[in-house]
Design a protein around this motif. Structure first.
Motif, PDB file in Angstrom:
ATOM      1  N   LEU A   2      10.687  -6.065  22.379  1.00  0.00           N
ATOM      2  CA  LEU A   2      10.181  -7.427  22.551  1.00  0.00           C
ATOM      3  C   LEU A   2       8.907  -7.647  21.728  1.00  0.00           C
ATOM      4  CD1 LEU A   2      10.787  -8.029  26.360  1.00  0.00           C
ATOM      5  CD2 LEU A   2      12.070  -8.960  24.425  1.00  0.00           C
ATOM      6  N   LYS A   3       8.037  -6.657  21.695  1.00  0.00           N
ATOM      7  CA  LYS A   3       6.816  -6.770  20.885  1.00  0.00           C
ATOM      8  C   LYS A   3       7.165  -6.859  19.401  1.00  0.00           C
ATOM      9  CE  LYS A   3       3.589  -4.653  24.070  1.00  0.00           C
ATOM     10  NZ  LYS A   3       2.708  -3.532  24.373  1.00  0.00           N
ATOM     11  N   GLN A   4       8.140  -6.077  18.979  1.00  0.00           N
ATOM     12  CA  GLN A   4       8.584  -6.104  17.587  1.00  0.00           C
ATOM     13  C   GLN A   4       9.155  -7.485  17.245  1.00  0.00           C
ATOM     14  OE1 GLN A   4      11.611  -3.222  16.707  1.00  0.00           O
ATOM     15  NE2 GLN A   4      11.757  -3.806  14.562  1.00  0.00           N
ATOM     16  N   CYS A   5       9.934  -8.061  18.145  1.00  0.00           N
ATOM     17  CA  CYS A   5      10.499  -9.397  17.929  1.00  0.00           C
ATOM     18  C   CYS A   5       9.400 -10.447  17.848  1.00  0.00           C
ATOM     19  CB  CYS A   5      11.473  -9.759  19.048  1.00  0.00           C
ATOM     20  SG  CYS A   5      13.026  -8.847  18.972  1.00  0.00           S
ATOM     21  N   GLU A   6       8.404 -10.365  18.729  1.00  0.00           N
ATOM     22  CA  GLU A   6       7.297 -11.312  18.713  1.00  0.00           C
ATOM     23  C   GLU A   6       6.517 -11.204  17.406  1.00  0.00           C
ATOM     24  OE1 GLU A   6       5.076 -10.370  22.218  1.00  0.00           O
ATOM     25  OE2 GLU A   6       6.563 -11.248  23.557  1.00  0.00           O
ATOM     26  N   ARG A  15       6.140 -14.075  14.587  1.00  0.00           N
ATOM     27  CA  ARG A  15       4.802 -14.482  14.148  1.00  0.00           C
ATOM     28  C   ARG A  15       4.690 -14.366  12.630  1.00  0.00           C
ATOM     29  NH1 ARG A  15       2.190 -12.782  18.141  1.00  0.00           N
ATOM     30  NH2 ARG A  15       2.338 -10.575  17.671  1.00  0.00           N
ATOM     31  N   ASN A  16       5.182 -13.267  12.060  1.00  0.00           N
ATOM     32  CA  ASN A  16       5.134 -13.086  10.611  1.00  0.00           C
ATOM     33  C   ASN A  16       5.993 -14.121   9.881  1.00  0.00           C
ATOM     34  OD1 ASN A  16       3.375 -10.929  10.757  1.00  0.00           O
ATOM     35  ND2 ASN A  16       4.992  -9.392  10.727  1.00  0.00           N
ATOM     36  N   GLU A  17       7.150 -14.434  10.446  1.00  0.00           N
ATOM     37  CA  GLU A  17       8.022 -15.439   9.836  1.00  0.00           C
ATOM     38  C   GLU A  17       7.344 -16.814   9.842  1.00  0.00           C
ATOM     39  OE1 GLU A  17      12.349 -17.436  10.720  1.00  0.00           O
ATOM     40  OE2 GLU A  17      12.097 -15.300  11.146  1.00  0.00           O
TER      41      GLU A  17
END
Length: 110
Positions: free
Chosen positions: A12-16, A20-22
């Motif tokens: 979930l942290k990786q997805c967030e 955010r980067n996108e």
């Protein structure tokens, strides 16, 4: 006994982070387009491009209010790619500084 999470927290942290980067990439791309548009609008204004611009909006406003590159193209002026890049970099920096200062609540009109 320690409670174990029933979800994959790392995922979930990786997805967030990815989201955010996108979002930042999208915003950055838009800012680069705005910097280039602003550069050509300023060039068009400098050379009074509104006088012969096919856009009635520009002629009425007596300045470039349209798509800067398209409006500037009819002037048949060119600038070297390295100069264009340097000027776009400067405008992009100003956009980023203004956004940073606005987020921090800094008054930029001092």
């Amino acid at each position: 006994m320690a409670k174990t999470a029933a979800w994959d927290d790392a995922f979930l942290k990786q997805c967030e982070e990815s989201d955010r980067n996108e979002a930042l990439d999208t915003l950055s791309d838009a800012d680069w387009r705005q910097a280039r548009r602003q550069l050509f609008q300023e060039l068009s204004d400098t050379f009074a491009g509104f006088v012969t611009c096919p856009s009635a909006k520009c002629r009425r406003a007596r300045r470039c209010v349209g798509d800067g590159p398209a409006c500037c193209a009819q002037l048949r002026i060119g600038i070297p790619a390295d100069v264009e890049r340097t000027l776009c970099d400067e405008i992009y920096r100003e956009l980023q500084e203004a956004r940073r200062d606005a987020e921090r609540g800094v008054d930029t009109l001092r």
